[in-house]
Design a protein around this motif. Structure first.
Motif, PDB file in Angstrom:
ATOM      1  N   SER A 265       1.741 -24.057 -21.928  1.00 55.06           N
ATOM      2  CA  SER A 265       0.722 -24.701 -21.082  1.00 55.06           C
ATOM      3  C   SER A 265      -0.523 -24.952 -21.916  1.00 55.06           C
ATOM      4  CB  SER A 265       0.375 -23.784 -19.906  1.00 55.06           C
ATOM      5  OG  SER A 265      -0.796 -24.269 -19.245  1.00 55.06           O
ATOM      6  N   VAL A 305       6.053 -26.932 -16.574  1.00 53.75           N
ATOM      7  CA  VAL A 305       5.150 -27.467 -15.545  1.00 53.75           C
ATOM      8  C   VAL A 305       5.390 -26.732 -14.236  1.00 53.75           C
ATOM      9  CG1 VAL A 305       5.072 -29.787 -16.570  1.00 53.75           C
ATOM     10  CG2 VAL A 305       6.718 -29.297 -14.751  1.00 53.75           C
ATOM     11  N   PHE A 315      -2.750 -28.861 -15.142  1.00 54.85           N
ATOM     12  CA  PHE A 315      -1.689 -29.714 -15.693  1.00 54.85           C
ATOM     13  C   PHE A 315      -2.288 -30.742 -16.657  1.00 54.85           C
ATOM     14  CE2 PHE A 315       0.720 -33.738 -15.225  1.00 54.85           C
ATOM     15  CZ  PHE A 315       1.794 -33.379 -16.015  1.00 54.85           C
ATOM     16  N   ARG A 358       5.070 -33.994 -12.055  1.00 53.81           N
ATOM     17  CA  ARG A 358       4.362 -33.599 -13.286  1.00 53.81           C
ATOM     18  C   ARG A 358       5.285 -33.685 -14.495  1.00 53.81           C
ATOM     19  NH1 ARG A 358       0.809 -28.532 -10.769  1.00 53.81           N
ATOM     20  NH2 ARG A 358      -0.497 -29.910  -9.522  1.00 53.81           N
TER      21      ARG A 358
END
Ligand code: 5AD
Ligand code: SF4
Length: 448
Positions: A265, A305, A315, A358
């Protein structure tokens, strides 16, 4: 005269570690079983399973279901389930599948011959002991091949909040350097060219060994073995990627200029909740250090995600990090809650439709980044290790650059298993096209 060996077929799901484990299974059973090319010929059918996401687990269960019919035509067939789903489900698999003969986890490979013998006697053994004993595991490098996966350690002690690996592969255990060097030297002496050192988290290699040796030291020794053309390693945890290891990319000629560095991430909040132990800024600093130690290094990553609590802004942090790091390629996944893991019970689980949307945006961005990085290579003349016929067109060959991109080019079949020099002519989103220049690379002295 000795009896002919029976036939073994292995279906492997999951990561390179599982591919290596399947090779270890074949090695352990080699006195009694020869590998069969087709499942139809098998006396023993092993499924090596992956539990990393629910989808991978479902694929395994559906294959196991379809083998029920298959076994009706071959009543003597023994069926075994190994790997991470075996470890996770144990006895439950036997109860759900009456046609299943044995179940064994990733730490039971050295006991496989015994388990198969028990299966032949009509028992239904289950071995999901997570006991250490890496020294007794069979080797994974296959003689006669040009590429080898060599396991240097097993297990993982990191406990990232999303990940099932520490539960199904147990605690970290490193293999003695002498055993690794022996295996690699024998592989190179037989004509091998490329070695990938494997561990869940290679940076913590050496902990608990009687001889104190770090991963950079091991890598130096492996890279210096005579005949080594290409060495790679996987996987490296960004938190433990030391300046010493980064510097080796500029120092060891055999070390390929590619690093897979899973970031997961780009949002600090999410990285902390994942228990990753680094921030976005620290990750990007390491990327900058890698690029300065080794200009042109290819960087690839893993991304998740829809981790619990991930907002739209989080995100978007992932998207901006992808641009800043300029990843050459990425594996990306929708977060999937796994048994025993902490994140499975976190609040803020993200809806499936949001995850899907996403993922699509992220993959579109990566496609753009990959295409751009492949386009930069067009015009270069580079070394390709030819792996086989291309999947798309049987008249083309396929191989990889030192920086790991796939290159397809027309060329004679006898180039398979050799290094070739190829001019890169076209960039595609997942590969490059090339024109064969000559058989053996002039840029790399194979025998020093
Ligand atoms: N859900 C989705 N992806 C996962 N991975 C690991 N666990 C999960 C999970 N529960 C991904 C990570 C890891 C790669 C091997 O698989 O990105 O790096
Ligand atoms: Fe899983 Fe984290 Fe270990 Fe990788 S480092 S295997 S993601 S727990």
């Amino acid at each position: 005269m000795t009896a002919p060996r029976k036939k073994l077929y292995i279906r492997t799901f999951g990561c390179q570690m599982n591919v290596a484990d399947s090779q270890a299974m074949a090695q352990a059973l080699a006195p009694d079983y020869a590998l069969a090319a087709r499942a139809e010929d098998a006396d023993l059918f092993l499924i090596n399973t992956c539990a990393i996401r629910r989808k991978s687990e479902e694929k395994v269960k559906s294959l196991l279901g379809s083998l029920k019919v298959f076994k009706k035509t071959r009543p003597q067939l023994l069926i075994g389930v190994g790997g991470c789903v075996a470890q996770q489900e144990g006895e439950r698999l036997l109860a759900a599948a009456p046609h299943l003969n044995l179940v064994f986890g990733p730490r039971a490979l050295r006991r496989l011959p015994e388990l198969v013998a028990r299966g032949q006697r009509g028992e239904r053994p289950v071995d999901v002991e997570l006991t250490p004993g890496i020294a007794e595991e069979p080797c994974t490098a296959q003689p006669g091949r040009v590429q080898a996966l060599v396991t240097i350690m097993q297990g993982c002690d990191n406990f990232c909040a999303f990940c099932v690996v520490p539960y199904v592969r147990g605690r970290e255990e490193s293999r003695e350097p002498a055993a690794i060097l022996r295996e690699v030297a024998a592989f190179l002496a037989g004509g091998g060219l490329e070695v990938t050192l494997l561990g869940q988290n290679v940076n913590s290699y050496g902990r608990g060994l009687p001889e104190s040796v770090t991963f950079p030291e091991l890598l130096r020794r492996v890279a210096a073995l005579p005949g080594m053309a290409r060495v790679r390693f996987a996987t490296s945890h960004p938190r433990d990627l030391s300046p010493e290891l980064i510097a080796l990319f500029g120092e060891l000629p055999a070390l390929c200029p590619h690093l897979h560095l899973p970031v997961q991430s780009g949002a600090n909040r999410i990285l902390a909740a994942m228990n990753r132990g680094y921030t976005r800024e620290e990750y990007l600093d390491r990327v900058a250090a890698l690029k300065s130690a080794c200009p042109g290094i290819a960087l690839t990553t893993d991304l998740i995600v829809g981790f619990p609590g991930e907002t739209e802004a989080d995100f978007e942090d992932t998207l901006t990090l992808m641009r800043e790091a300029a990843f050459d390629a990425a594996f990306s996944f929708k977060y999937s809650p796994r048994p025993q893991t902490r994140a499975a019970s976190f609040p803020g689980q993200v809806a499936e439709a949001v995850k899907a949307a996403r993922l699509a945006r992220l993959q579109a961005l990566q496609e753009e980044l990959t295409l751009r990085s492949n386009a930069r290579l067009v015009g270069q003349v580079s070394e390709v290790l030819v792996e086989g016929a291309s999947r798309r067109s049987p008249r083309e060959l396929s191989g990889r650059l030192r920086s790991n991109q796939v290159v397809n080019f027309p060329g004679p079949p006898d180039l398979v298993g050799r290094l070739a020099t190829v001019e890169l002519t076209e960039a595609h989103p997942h590969s490059l096209k090339g024109r064969w220049v000559e058989a053996s690379s002039t840029s790399w002295p194979l025998v020093a």
